[in-house]
Enzyme design. Structure first.
Site, PDB file in Angstrom:
ATOM      1  N   LYS A 155       0.821  -1.217   0.000  1.00 48.82           N
ATOM      2  CA  LYS A 155       0.000   0.000   0.000  1.00 48.82           C
ATOM      3  C   LYS A 155       0.851   1.261   0.000  1.00 48.82           C
ATOM      4  O   LYS A 155       0.554   2.223  -0.723  1.00 48.82           O
ATOM      5  CB  LYS A 155      -0.942  -0.018   1.206  1.00 48.82           C
ATOM      6  CG  LYS A 155      -2.022  -1.086   1.111  1.00 48.82           C
ATOM      7  CD  LYS A 155      -2.989  -1.012   2.279  1.00 48.82           C
ATOM      8  CE  LYS A 155      -4.091  -2.057   2.132  1.00 48.82           C
ATOM      9  NZ  LYS A 155      -5.059  -2.006   3.250  1.00 48.82           N
ATOM     10  N   ILE A 156       1.925   1.269   0.795  1.00 52.16           N
ATOM     11  CA  ILE A 156       2.779   2.459   0.848  1.00 52.16           C
ATOM     12  C   ILE A 156       3.527   2.635  -0.461  1.00 52.16           C
ATOM     13  O   ILE A 156       3.598   3.735  -1.019  1.00 52.16           O
ATOM     14  CB  ILE A 156       3.767   2.368   2.029  1.00 52.16           C
ATOM     15  CG1 ILE A 156       3.015   2.343   3.355  1.00 52.16           C
ATOM     16  CG2 ILE A 156       4.744   3.541   2.000  1.00 52.16           C
ATOM     17  CD1 ILE A 156       3.892   2.043   4.555  1.00 52.16           C
ATOM     18  N   ASP A 175       8.999  -6.164  -6.737  1.00 56.84           N
ATOM     19  CA  ASP A 175       8.301  -6.793  -5.634  1.00 56.84           C
ATOM     20  C   ASP A 175       8.276  -8.288  -5.913  1.00 56.84           C
ATOM     21  O   ASP A 175       8.017  -8.693  -7.052  1.00 56.84           O
ATOM     22  CB  ASP A 175       6.868  -6.260  -5.499  1.00 56.84           C
ATOM     23  CG  ASP A 175       6.255  -6.580  -4.145  1.00 56.84           C
ATOM     24  OD1 ASP A 175       5.986  -5.648  -3.358  1.00 56.84           O
ATOM     25  OD2 ASP A 175       6.036  -7.782  -3.853  1.00 56.84           O
ATOM     26  N   CYS A 207       9.150  -1.752   1.907  1.00 59.10           N
ATOM     27  CA  CYS A 207       8.927  -3.184   2.071  1.00 59.10           C
ATOM     28  C   CYS A 207       9.271  -3.607   3.497  1.00 59.10           C
ATOM     29  O   CYS A 207      10.049  -2.936   4.179  1.00 59.10           O
ATOM     30  CB  CYS A 207       9.779  -3.970   1.071  1.00 59.10           C
ATOM     31  SG  CYS A 207      11.542  -3.604   1.166  1.00 59.10           S
ATOM     32  N   ASN A 213      15.748  -9.834   1.938  1.00 57.27           N
ATOM     33  CA  ASN A 213      16.144  -8.473   1.557  1.00 57.27           C
ATOM     34  C   ASN A 213      17.022  -7.773   2.594  1.00 57.27           C
ATOM     35  O   ASN A 213      17.318  -6.590   2.451  1.00 57.27           O
ATOM     36  CB  ASN A 213      14.917  -7.614   1.221  1.00 57.27           C
ATOM     37  CG  ASN A 213      13.992  -7.391   2.407  1.00 57.27           C
ATOM     38  OD1 ASN A 213      14.404  -7.404   3.559  1.00 57.27           O
ATOM     39  ND2 ASN A 213      12.708  -7.180   2.119  1.00 57.27           N
ATOM     40  N   THR A 234      12.330   4.663   4.053  1.00 50.53           N
ATOM     41  CA  THR A 234      11.424   4.913   5.179  1.00 50.53           C
ATOM     42  C   THR A 234      10.830   3.604   5.694  1.00 50.53           C
ATOM     43  O   THR A 234       9.806   3.615   6.371  1.00 50.53           O
ATOM     44  CB  THR A 234      10.285   5.872   4.775  1.00 50.53           C
ATOM     45  OG1 THR A 234       9.604   5.325   3.634  1.00 50.53           O
ATOM     46  CG2 THR A 234      10.807   7.251   4.423  1.00 50.53           C
ATOM     47  N   SER A 235      11.473   2.481   5.389  1.00 48.70           N
ATOM     48  CA  SER A 235      10.932   1.171   5.761  1.00 48.70           C
ATOM     49  C   SER A 235      11.613   0.609   6.995  1.00 48.70           C
ATOM     50  O   SER A 235      11.156   0.818   8.114  1.00 48.70           O
ATOM     51  CB  SER A 235      11.053   0.204   4.587  1.00 48.70           C
ATOM     52  OG  SER A 235      10.203   0.592   3.532  1.00 48.70           O
ATOM     53  N   ARG A 236      12.710  -0.091   6.807  1.00 45.19           N
ATOM     54  CA  ARG A 236      13.471  -0.665   7.909  1.00 45.19           C
ATOM     55  C   ARG A 236      14.949  -0.425   7.655  1.00 45.19           C
ATOM     56  O   ARG A 236      15.435  -0.578   6.536  1.00 45.19           O
ATOM     57  CB  ARG A 236      13.193  -2.161   8.053  1.00 45.19           C
ATOM     58  CG  ARG A 236      11.830  -2.486   8.654  1.00 45.19           C
ATOM     59  CD  ARG A 236      11.760  -2.047  10.109  1.00 45.19           C
ATOM     60  NE  ARG A 236      10.457  -2.314  10.727  1.00 45.19           N
ATOM     61  CZ  ARG A 236       9.478  -1.434  10.801  1.00 45.19           C
ATOM     62  NH1 ARG A 236       9.643  -0.217  10.278  1.00 45.19           N
ATOM     63  NH2 ARG A 236       8.342  -1.734  11.399  1.00 45.19           N
ATOM     64  N   ASP A 260      14.800   7.686   6.979  1.00 46.72           N
ATOM     65  CA  ASP A 260      13.980   7.869   8.177  1.00 46.72           C
ATOM     66  C   ASP A 260      14.205   6.726   9.152  1.00 46.72           C
ATOM     67  O   ASP A 260      13.634   6.717  10.234  1.00 46.72           O
ATOM     68  CB  ASP A 260      12.493   7.941   7.786  1.00 46.72           C
ATOM     69  CG  ASP A 260      11.607   8.316   8.955  1.00 46.72           C
ATOM     70  OD1 ASP A 260      11.878   9.355   9.585  1.00 46.72           O
ATOM     71  OD2 ASP A 260      10.641   7.569   9.248  1.00 46.72           O
ATOM     72  N   GLU A 265      19.168   1.997  15.026  1.00 45.16           N
ATOM     73  CA  GLU A 265      18.474   3.187  15.502  1.00 45.16           C
ATOM     74  C   GLU A 265      17.991   3.092  16.944  1.00 45.16           C
ATOM     75  O   GLU A 265      17.756   4.110  17.601  1.00 45.16           O
ATOM     76  CB  GLU A 265      17.274   3.502  14.601  1.00 45.16           C
ATOM     77  CG  GLU A 265      16.132   2.508  14.696  1.00 45.16           C
ATOM     78  CD  GLU A 265      14.960   2.887  13.805  1.00 45.16           C
ATOM     79  OE1 GLU A 265      13.850   2.988  14.329  1.00 45.16           O
ATOM     80  OE2 GLU A 265      15.168   3.091  12.588  1.00 45.16           O
ATOM     81  N   HIS A 297      12.727   8.389  12.298  1.00 42.81           N
ATOM     82  CA  HIS A 297      11.626   7.424  12.221  1.00 42.81           C
ATOM     83  C   HIS A 297      10.283   8.117  12.501  1.00 42.81           C
ATOM     84  O   HIS A 297       9.501   7.709  13.363  1.00 42.81           O
ATOM     85  CB  HIS A 297      11.833   6.270  13.206  1.00 42.81           C
ATOM     86  CG  HIS A 297      11.149   5.007  12.781  1.00 42.81           C
ATOM     87  ND1 HIS A 297      11.748   3.768  12.836  1.00 42.81           N
ATOM     88  CD2 HIS A 297       9.919   4.782  12.276  1.00 42.81           C
ATOM     89  CE1 HIS A 297      10.911   2.844  12.391  1.00 42.81           C
ATOM     90  NE2 HIS A 297       9.783   3.445  12.047  1.00 42.81           N
TER      91      HIS A 297
END
Length: 329
Positions: A155-156, A175, A207, A213, A234-236, A260, A265, A297
């Site tokens: 969705k993102i 993907d 993702c 990954n 902005t994921s992980r 982010d 972190e 984050h």
């Protein structure tokens, strides 16, 4: 009355959950400390724990939670890489998450990072705040006509792809489970990992973190990128081998990065470290690059997203207590 132990609480968490809980009536104790092996015993007397991305929910913690009588782990986030799902299953503790709250929030923050980085907005802001209106060294570039690679089209990722398409960028995607109908409707195309690194002017990640990954942004894939290519994450944090990223930035293999998230972190994000020496040499080095932009984050941090997170999390607990079918991890 069912009781929830709420960990790693911030003011915005408490405000959103307290407001939504008026319609549920649970008893929530808000703790400002994280859940880990040292703090897990604080869950004694509660029915559920509510945790966030930097709480530690490994096998030893889950063992303690079971001994304390916890029946369910409520993740108030989409990611779940910090939870030992096998241990939870063996302990018969259910695990639920918020798979979607506001994909627009994260996608829009990603776009804000991209624009800020490419147009040198932080540097311009700092100059004008001191009365310096010189624009030397602030030359950016048009996004229109460039190629945007979107890694992950949940969705993102789909929201971000459509935003970048609105800028007039050519969108390519990767993907493992492609949404070909959506891509065809929007004129996007799916490519393999090598092509998305090689062809993207902007490569943005949306993702979950998986074994497949982990460190997908590594020295080999970074070598494939264009010299002025930009990475947005902005994921992980652990999608990126940060040492390899520092090397690529230092040797001008890529044009910049906006992050982010950061793979280490948990020691820094969500707290004020401004009066401390940052002992993490990799993070400290990243902060020295003029072509790197880091936020702490906060991509999820909108009133809409916080409200959705609170409602879904509390609904998950309500459904569990009522014996309804819920999407377990």
């Amino acid at each position: 009355m069912a009781k929830i132990a709420f960990y790693d609480t911030r003011s915005y968490d408490k405000e959103a959950f307290t407001s939504k809980n008026e319609g549920f009536g649970f008893e929530i104790d808000y703790f400002d400390f994280k859940l880990n092996e040292k703090t897990a015993f604080s869950s004694k007397g509660f029915d559920a724990v509510c945790v966030f991305v930097n709480d530690v929910v490994n096998a030893p913690v889950i063992s303690i939670l079971k001994d304390c009588g916890i029946k369910i782990i409520l993740l108030r986030c989409a990611g779940f890489n910090n939870v030992d799902l096998d241990a939870a299953k063996k302990a018969d503790i259910k695990v639920v998450r918020v798979p979607a709250y506001s994909p627009h929030a994260v996608a829009e923050h990603s776009a804000a990072l991209l624009l800020s980085l490419t147009r040198h907005i932080p540097q311009a802001y700092m100059r004008t705040r001191t009365g310096n209106f010189n624009i030397e060294g602030l030359t950016g570039r048009d996004l229109y006509g460039l190629t945007a690679g979107v890694f992950g089209t949940g969705k993102i990722g789909r929201c971000m792809a459509e935003i970048l398409n609105g800028f007039g960028m050519k969108v390519i995607c990767y993907d493992p489970f492609p949404d070909n109908v959506w891509a065809e409707q929007n004129g996007f195309s799916y490519v393999d990992v090598e092509r998305i690194f090689r062809e993207s002017d902007v490569l943005t990640f949306h993702c979950p973190l998986t074994d497949e990954n982990h460190h997908i942004v590594n020295k080999d894939n970074l070598k494939l990128m264009k010299k002025d290519g930009i990475i947005i994450n902005t994921s992980r944090g652990a999608l990126i081998d940060t040492k390899a990223l520092v090397y690529a930035l230092k040797h001008k293999q890529i044009g910049g990065a906006a992050l982010d998230v950061y793979e280490e972190e948990s020691a820094f994000f969500f707290k004020d470290c401004s009066a401390e020496v940052i002992a993490d040499d990799v993070l400290a080095r990243l902060l020295t690059f003029p072509n790197v932009l880091i936020t702490g984050h906060q991509a999820f941090l909108t009133t809409t997203a916080l409200s959705n997170i609170a409602e879904v999390t509390l609904n998950n607990f309500k459904s569990f207590l009522e014996g309804q079918n819920i999407a377990l991890l």
